[in-house]
Motif scaffolding. Structure first.
Motif, PDB file in Angstrom:
ATOM      1  N   GLU A  94      20.839 138.494 -35.761  1.00  0.00           N
ATOM      2  CA  GLU A  94      19.557 138.959 -35.205  1.00  0.00           C
ATOM      3  C   GLU A  94      18.723 139.706 -36.239  1.00  0.00           C
ATOM      4  OE1 GLU A  94      22.502 142.241 -34.821  1.00  0.00           O
ATOM      5  OE2 GLU A  94      22.528 140.082 -34.346  1.00  0.00           O
ATOM      6  N   ARG A  95      19.318 140.027 -37.382  1.00  0.00           N
ATOM      7  CA  ARG A  95      18.595 140.739 -38.444  1.00  0.00           C
ATOM      8  C   ARG A  95      17.902 139.770 -39.401  1.00  0.00           C
ATOM      9  NH1 ARG A  95      22.049 143.153 -41.876  1.00  0.00           N
ATOM     10  NH2 ARG A  95      20.267 144.264 -42.802  1.00  0.00           N
ATOM     11  N   PHE A  96      17.824 138.503 -39.061  1.00  0.00           N
ATOM     12  CA  PHE A  96      17.277 137.517 -40.001  1.00  0.00           C
ATOM     13  C   PHE A  96      15.880 137.913 -40.478  1.00  0.00           C
ATOM     14  CE2 PHE A  96      14.634 133.960 -41.149  1.00  0.00           C
ATOM     15  CZ  PHE A  96      15.424 133.274 -42.057  1.00  0.00           C
ATOM     16  N   ASP A  97      14.975 138.219 -39.569  1.00  0.00           N
ATOM     17  CA  ASP A  97      13.594 138.520 -39.960  1.00  0.00           C
ATOM     18  C   ASP A  97      13.537 139.676 -40.955  1.00  0.00           C
ATOM     19  OD1 ASP A  97      12.702 136.498 -38.326  1.00  0.00           O
ATOM     20  OD2 ASP A  97      12.198 137.814 -36.662  1.00  0.00           O
ATOM     21  N   GLU A  98      14.327 140.700 -40.698  1.00  0.00           N
ATOM     22  CA  GLU A  98      14.369 141.860 -41.595  1.00  0.00           C
ATOM     23  C   GLU A  98      14.842 141.465 -42.993  1.00  0.00           C
ATOM     24  OE1 GLU A  98      17.565 145.427 -42.314  1.00  0.00           O
ATOM     25  OE2 GLU A  98      17.248 144.723 -40.256  1.00  0.00           O
ATOM     26  N   VAL A  99      15.931 140.704 -43.043  1.00  0.00           N
ATOM     27  CA  VAL A  99      16.502 140.302 -44.329  1.00  0.00           C
ATOM     28  C   VAL A  99      15.571 139.354 -45.068  1.00  0.00           C
ATOM     29  CG1 VAL A  99      18.444 139.088 -45.413  1.00  0.00           C
ATOM     30  CG2 VAL A  99      18.851 140.685 -43.532  1.00  0.00           C
ATOM     31  N   TYR A 100      14.946 138.439 -44.341  1.00  0.00           N
ATOM     32  CA  TYR A 100      14.027 137.476 -44.947  1.00  0.00           C
ATOM     33  C   TYR A 100      12.796 138.179 -45.521  1.00  0.00           C
ATOM     34  CZ  TYR A 100      11.375 133.056 -45.285  1.00  0.00           C
ATOM     35  OH  TYR A 100      10.667 131.970 -45.727  1.00  0.00           O
ATOM     36  N   ASP A 101      12.233 139.101 -44.760  1.00  0.00           N
ATOM     37  CA  ASP A 101      11.069 139.852 -45.250  1.00  0.00           C
ATOM     38  C   ASP A 101      11.419 140.655 -46.495  1.00  0.00           C
ATOM     39  OD1 ASP A 101       9.516 138.854 -43.237  1.00  0.00           O
ATOM     40  OD2 ASP A 101       9.570 140.653 -41.992  1.00  0.00           O
ATOM     41  N   ALA A 132      22.128 135.915 -48.061  1.00  0.00           N
ATOM     42  CA  ALA A 132      21.785 136.205 -46.668  1.00  0.00           C
ATOM     43  C   ALA A 132      22.732 135.520 -45.693  1.00  0.00           C
ATOM     44  CB  ALA A 132      20.345 135.781 -46.385  1.00  0.00           C
ATOM     45  N   VAL A 133      23.220 134.324 -46.052  1.00  0.00           N
ATOM     46  CA  VAL A 133      24.165 133.619 -45.183  1.00  0.00           C
ATOM     47  C   VAL A 133      25.368 134.511 -44.879  1.00  0.00           C
ATOM     48  CG1 VAL A 133      25.797 131.697 -45.071  1.00  0.00           C
ATOM     49  CG2 VAL A 133      23.455 131.291 -45.854  1.00  0.00           C
ATOM     50  N   PHE A 134      25.878 135.184 -45.930  1.00  0.00           N
ATOM     51  CA  PHE A 134      27.028 136.067 -45.728  1.00  0.00           C
ATOM     52  C   PHE A 134      26.616 137.351 -45.008  1.00  0.00           C
ATOM     53  CE2 PHE A 134      28.434 133.361 -49.223  1.00  0.00           C
ATOM     54  CZ  PHE A 134      29.723 133.043 -48.813  1.00  0.00           C
ATOM     55  N   GLU A 135      25.477 137.916 -45.397  1.00  0.00           N
ATOM     56  CA  GLU A 135      25.037 139.183 -44.804  1.00  0.00           C
ATOM     57  C   GLU A 135      24.777 139.057 -43.310  1.00  0.00           C
ATOM     58  OE1 GLU A 135      21.476 142.551 -45.388  1.00  0.00           O
ATOM     59  OE2 GLU A 135      21.698 140.899 -46.820  1.00  0.00           O
ATOM     60  N   LEU A 136      24.332 137.900 -42.875  1.00  0.00           N
ATOM     61  CA  LEU A 136      23.914 137.735 -41.489  1.00  0.00           C
ATOM     62  C   LEU A 136      25.008 137.168 -40.578  1.00  0.00           C
ATOM     63  CD1 LEU A 136      20.327 136.347 -42.148  1.00  0.00           C
ATOM     64  CD2 LEU A 136      20.921 138.604 -41.272  1.00  0.00           C
ATOM     65  N   ARG A 137      26.171 136.909 -41.123  1.00  0.00           N
ATOM     66  CA  ARG A 137      27.226 136.328 -40.289  1.00  0.00           C
ATOM     67  C   ARG A 137      27.604 137.236 -39.120  1.00  0.00           C
ATOM     68  NH1 ARG A 137      30.878 133.326 -44.969  1.00  0.00           N
ATOM     69  NH2 ARG A 137      29.705 131.368 -44.880  1.00  0.00           N
ATOM     70  N   SER A 180      26.061 125.561 -36.541  1.00  0.00           N
ATOM     71  CA  SER A 180      26.675 126.793 -37.041  1.00  0.00           C
ATOM     72  C   SER A 180      25.615 127.790 -37.483  1.00  0.00           C
ATOM     73  CB  SER A 180      27.604 126.487 -38.212  1.00  0.00           C
ATOM     74  OG  SER A 180      26.860 126.026 -39.331  1.00  0.00           O
ATOM     75  N   ASP A 181      25.972 129.076 -37.429  1.00  0.00           N
ATOM     76  CA  ASP A 181      25.030 130.108 -37.869  1.00  0.00           C
ATOM     77  C   ASP A 181      24.703 129.995 -39.345  1.00  0.00           C
ATOM     78  OD1 ASP A 181      24.103 131.671 -35.714  1.00  0.00           O
ATOM     79  OD2 ASP A 181      26.037 132.661 -35.527  1.00  0.00           O
ATOM     80  N   ASP A 182      25.682 129.573 -40.175  1.00  0.00           N
ATOM     81  CA  ASP A 182      25.395 129.404 -41.601  1.00  0.00           C
ATOM     82  C   ASP A 182      24.309 128.357 -41.809  1.00  0.00           C
ATOM     83  OD1 ASP A 182      27.370 131.220 -42.013  1.00  0.00           O
ATOM     84  OD2 ASP A 182      28.638 129.931 -43.244  1.00  0.00           O
ATOM     85  N   ALA A 183      24.420 127.218 -41.133  1.00  0.00           N
ATOM     86  CA  ALA A 183      23.414 126.160 -41.267  1.00  0.00           C
ATOM     87  C   ALA A 183      22.064 126.640 -40.751  1.00  0.00           C
ATOM     88  CB  ALA A 183      23.864 124.914 -40.512  1.00  0.00           C
ATOM     89  N   ILE A 184      22.084 127.351 -39.637  1.00  0.00           N
ATOM     90  CA  ILE A 184      20.831 127.849 -39.061  1.00  0.00           C
ATOM     91  C   ILE A 184      20.121 128.777 -40.036  1.00  0.00           C
ATOM     92  CG2 ILE A 184      19.845 129.264 -37.219  1.00  0.00           C
ATOM     93  CD1 ILE A 184      22.134 128.226 -35.414  1.00  0.00           C
ATOM     94  N   THR A 185      20.868 129.687 -40.656  1.00  0.00           N
ATOM     95  CA  THR A 185      20.266 130.612 -41.608  1.00  0.00           C
ATOM     96  C   THR A 185      19.656 129.869 -42.781  1.00  0.00           C
ATOM     97  OG1 THR A 185      21.750 132.437 -41.009  1.00  0.00           O
ATOM     98  CG2 THR A 185      20.722 132.539 -43.182  1.00  0.00           C
ATOM     99  N   ARG A 186      20.366 128.867 -43.310  1.00  0.00           N
ATOM    100  CA  ARG A 186      19.814 128.107 -44.444  1.00  0.00           C
ATOM    101  C   ARG A 186      18.529 127.375 -44.043  1.00  0.00           C
ATOM    102  NH1 ARG A 186      25.508 127.416 -45.625  1.00  0.00           N
ATOM    103  NH2 ARG A 186      25.941 128.439 -47.631  1.00  0.00           N
ATOM    104  N   LEU A 187      18.503 126.822 -42.844  1.00  0.00           N
ATOM    105  CA  LEU A 187      17.309 126.107 -42.400  1.00  0.00           C
ATOM    106  C   LEU A 187      16.139 127.068 -42.196  1.00  0.00           C
ATOM    107  CD1 LEU A 187      18.918 123.633 -39.845  1.00  0.00           C
ATOM    108  CD2 LEU A 187      18.090 123.123 -42.151  1.00  0.00           C
ATOM    109  N   LEU A 188      16.389 128.171 -41.520  1.00  0.00           N
ATOM    110  CA  LEU A 188      15.327 129.149 -41.296  1.00  0.00           C
ATOM    111  C   LEU A 188      14.776 129.672 -42.614  1.00  0.00           C
ATOM    112  CD1 LEU A 188      16.793 131.248 -38.333  1.00  0.00           C
ATOM    113  CD2 LEU A 188      14.651 129.982 -38.292  1.00  0.00           C
ATOM    114  N   GLN A 206      16.699 130.808 -53.769  1.00  0.00           N
ATOM    115  CA  GLN A 206      17.936 130.161 -53.335  1.00  0.00           C
ATOM    116  C   GLN A 206      19.117 131.131 -53.354  1.00  0.00           C
ATOM    117  OE1 GLN A 206      18.248 125.792 -54.785  1.00  0.00           O
ATOM    118  NE2 GLN A 206      17.116 126.863 -56.361  1.00  0.00           N
ATOM    119  N   ARG A 207      19.198 131.945 -54.397  1.00  0.00           N
ATOM    120  CA  ARG A 207      20.302 132.905 -54.469  1.00  0.00           C
ATOM    121  C   ARG A 207      20.239 133.898 -53.314  1.00  0.00           C
ATOM    122  NH1 ARG A 207      20.108 137.783 -56.076  1.00  0.00           N
ATOM    123  NH2 ARG A 207      18.211 137.522 -57.299  1.00  0.00           N
ATOM    124  N   LEU A 208      19.050 134.401 -53.015  1.00  0.00           N
ATOM    125  CA  LEU A 208      18.895 135.341 -51.910  1.00  0.00           C
ATOM    126  C   LEU A 208      19.254 134.690 -50.575  1.00  0.00           C
ATOM    127  CD1 LEU A 208      15.566 137.079 -53.000  1.00  0.00           C
ATOM    128  CD2 LEU A 208      17.834 138.127 -52.909  1.00  0.00           C
TER     129      LEU A 208
END
Length: 316
Positions: free
Chosen positions: A255-262, A246-251, A34-42, A240-242
């Motif tokens: 593809e915006r993961f790098d931007e949000v993570y930075d 991000a899990v919700f923001e990126l659903r 799932s995308d939620d799991a992927i985001t948490r792992l990344l 952890q809170r961020l």
């Protein structure tokens, strides 16, 4: 099957992806994660390279040799081997396996790690390709060096062989004890964050069919430090809170993961240090000391290859 074998091209780089995060997401999605799991792992995982030590005569043709421990360093022609600098390890970065997680390391040249006899300081040296080098003989302490107690110690030379294609560690041990981390005093919302991350690891393992090695106690390149470094003290909960935000923001826009993570890293109360490498001192044959020695680096300095900014840390 391993991630590294199944997703990498001849150079060891993932094929046909715009970024490291998109490469991992595409691979995991293809296996139903799932995308939620992927985001948490990344967000929380750092790739690690665990390695075994072998005497040179025991190295096998199929071994993935990534460098050596101890012995004499190969240094640029204009650089001397200083009295008291102990070569701990020399990594051949082109030989270090690369997985879908971006470890931030150059994929060419050599990374050398040094400490001193009492392990209270150390440094790192990155030698890019194309630099003329030579093997330096052991320096001979002068009478003045000896008078002030400076001697020169050399570690036995061993070959480092990568032992896993897939190995992860969680930032600041943000994961349950079953996966090599610490639950600590997590309660309430924070305990839920831990559980979600642990569930993401389990989902990945079940869907992909590969369970990445997770072992905070091993000698390794990258990954995270065995114990949470003090630079994470004021950032762990925010990190952890961020991630959960991000899990919700990126659903709707993964593809915006790098931007949000930075952006999230800039929002942390301070910039916690990333782990570069750890070695157990007993394994290194420090007969009069124990514990671990680590080299840490900021995220920005790692990206800029400013290995001269590395922080050396001894945990006894």
């Amino acid at each position: 099957m391993s991630n590294w074998d199944s997703t990498a091209g001849p150079s060891g780089d993932p094929v046909g992806q715009a970024s490291r995060s998109s490469a991992f997401r595409a691979f995991a999605r293809r296996h139903g994660v799932s995308d939620d799991a992927i985001t948490r792992l990344l967000w929380s995982m750092e790739p690690a390279v665990y390695f075994d030590w072998k005497s040179p005569e025991r190295v096998q043709p199929g071994d993935r040799v990534i460098g050596h421990i101890g012995g004499t360093p190969v240094l640029p022609l204009d650089m001397e081997w200083e009295v008291g600098d102990i070569l701990v390890a020399s990594f051949d970065l082109a030989a270090v396996p690369r997985t879908l997680f971006d470890d931030g390391l150059p994929r060419e040249g050599h990374l050398l790690l040094f400490t001193v006899s009492d392990a209270d300081r150390g440094k790192a040296l990155y030698i890019p390709p194309g630099i003329e080098t030579t093997v330096r003989p052991a320096p001979v302490p002068s009478e003045l060096d000896l008078r002030f107690g400076y001697s020169h110690m050399m570690l036995d030379r061993w070959t480092m062989v990568a032992s896993h294609d897939d190995a992860w560690d969680a930032h600041a041990w943000l994961i349950g004890e079953d996966h090599g981390g610490i639950w600590g005093e997590a309660e309430g919302e924070e305990a839920e964050w831990h559980a979600r991350l642990e569930a993401a690891v389990e989902e990945y393992a079940a869907k992909v069919g590969v369970r990445p090695a997770m072992d905070n106690s091993t000698d390794k390149l990258r990954g995270v430090q065995r114990n949470v470094h003090e630079s994470w003290t004021n950032s762990t909960e925010t990190f952890q809170r961020l991630r959960e935000e991000a899990v919700f923001e990126l659903r709707d826009a993964p593809e915006r993961f790098d931007e949000v993570y930075d952006r999230a890293w800039r929002e942390l109360p301070e910039q916690p240090l990333l782990h570069l490498a750890t070695f157990n001192m007993e394994s290194l044959q420090y007969d009069w000391m124990d514990g671990d020695i680590s080299w840490l680096i900021s995220r920005d300095d790692l990206r800029a290859r400013r290995f001269d900014k590395v922080v050396h840390y001894w945990l006894g």
